[in-house]
Design an enzyme around this catalytic site. Sequence first.
Site, PDB file in Angstrom:
ATOM      1  N   LYS A  11      30.470 -29.396  -3.395  1.00  0.00           N
ATOM      2  CA  LYS A  11      30.881 -30.494  -3.641  1.00  0.00           C
ATOM      3  C   LYS A  11      31.294 -30.339  -5.175  1.00  0.00           C
ATOM      4  O   LYS A  11      31.664 -29.141  -5.567  1.00  0.00           O
ATOM      5  CB  LYS A  11      30.111 -31.567  -3.309  1.00  0.00           C
ATOM      6  CG  LYS A  11      29.976 -31.669  -1.891  1.00  0.00           C
ATOM      7  CD  LYS A  11      29.260 -32.837  -1.320  1.00  0.00           C
ATOM      8  CE  LYS A  11      28.879 -32.792  -0.097  1.00  0.00           C
ATOM      9  NZ  LYS A  11      28.262 -34.100   0.739  1.00  0.00           N
ATOM     10  N   GLY A 173      24.189 -37.198   3.384  1.00  0.00           N
ATOM     11  CA  GLY A 173      23.614 -37.397   2.130  1.00  0.00           C
ATOM     12  C   GLY A 173      22.576 -38.382   2.097  1.00  0.00           C
ATOM     13  O   GLY A 173      21.789 -38.932   1.365  1.00  0.00           O
ATOM     14  N   SER A 210      23.023 -34.056   6.542  1.00  0.00           N
ATOM     15  CA  SER A 210      21.743 -33.908   6.207  1.00  0.00           C
ATOM     16  C   SER A 210      20.957 -32.941   7.019  1.00  0.00           C
ATOM     17  O   SER A 210      20.111 -32.840   7.336  1.00  0.00           O
ATOM     18  CB  SER A 210      20.815 -35.233   6.480  1.00  0.00           C
ATOM     19  OG  SER A 210      21.354 -36.321   5.552  1.00  0.00           O
TER      20      SER A 210
END
Length: 250
Positions: A11, A173, A210
Site C-alpha cells: 500500500k 484492516g 486481516s
Amino acid sequence: MSKHLLIGNWKMNLLPEEATNLISQYATLTKNSKQTQVGIAPTFLAISAVLAESLHNNLWIGSQNAHHEKDGAFTGEVSAAMLKTIGCSFSLTGHSECRHLLNESQDLINKRSSGVLDYQLKLVYCFGETLAEKEAGLRSQVLLDQLLPIMELINEKNQEQLILAYEPVWAIGTGKVATIQDIKDSVSEINEIVKNTKPFCKPPILYGGSVKPDNYQQILAVQGISGALVGGASLKYEQFLELYKISENS
C-alpha cells in the site's frame, strides 16, 4: 499453478530505502522456496529499487494498480506497458481501497485489467462485498457483478495470467476475518461463475482480509484456496515469515 501464492500489498508505505531493506530479507527467505511463490507490490516510487534488490531470488515484484493506455496525457498514472518494461511480473486491480476510497468504477477497473492482460503481466484481480452488502444478502450478486466483466477478458491464451483475490471489504484492516464457512461458500460461488463463463480457466484463488499467522493455516486448508493477498502483515518481516513457513509446510 501448484505452488501456494503469498502476495504482499505494501500500500502507501515505505520509502525506497526502507522498501529495499525489507525486500532484501524477503529475497533471502524465498531464494530456495519449494511450495510458495511470493510476490510483493510496493509503491510506484519504490518498485525500481525493490526490483534491483530482488533479482534472481524467486520473487515476483508487481504494482498496486496500472493504467490501460500505453502512454499519453494521464496525469498521475503509470501504464501496464511501463511496468512490464521495467521488469514487473504482475499488477493488482480492483482493490477495495481503489473502489471505495478513490471511487474507481467497475468500468475503469475493467479497462485497467484489460491493459494488464494485454501487456502480459499477471492480473491479481481483487473483488468482494461490503458489510452492508453482506448483511443485505447480496454477496452472490456482488461476486457475479464484479467477476463477470473480468471473465469476459479471459481467453485460452491469457488464462494463466489471471489470479483472483477474494477480499470481503468488511474484513480488510479491521481484524475481522470471514468464517471458514463464509470462505468456503464464496469459493464455491466463485468457481461456479468461472466454470459457467470460461470452463477452460482454473485461476488460483487467494483470500485477503486481516490474514495473520494465527488464522492462515485454517484459511489455506480451505479447498480451492491457493494462498493469500496480505496487507499489514507483509510489512512486518516476522509476521510474513510465519505466513511463509505455514505456506511452505502445508
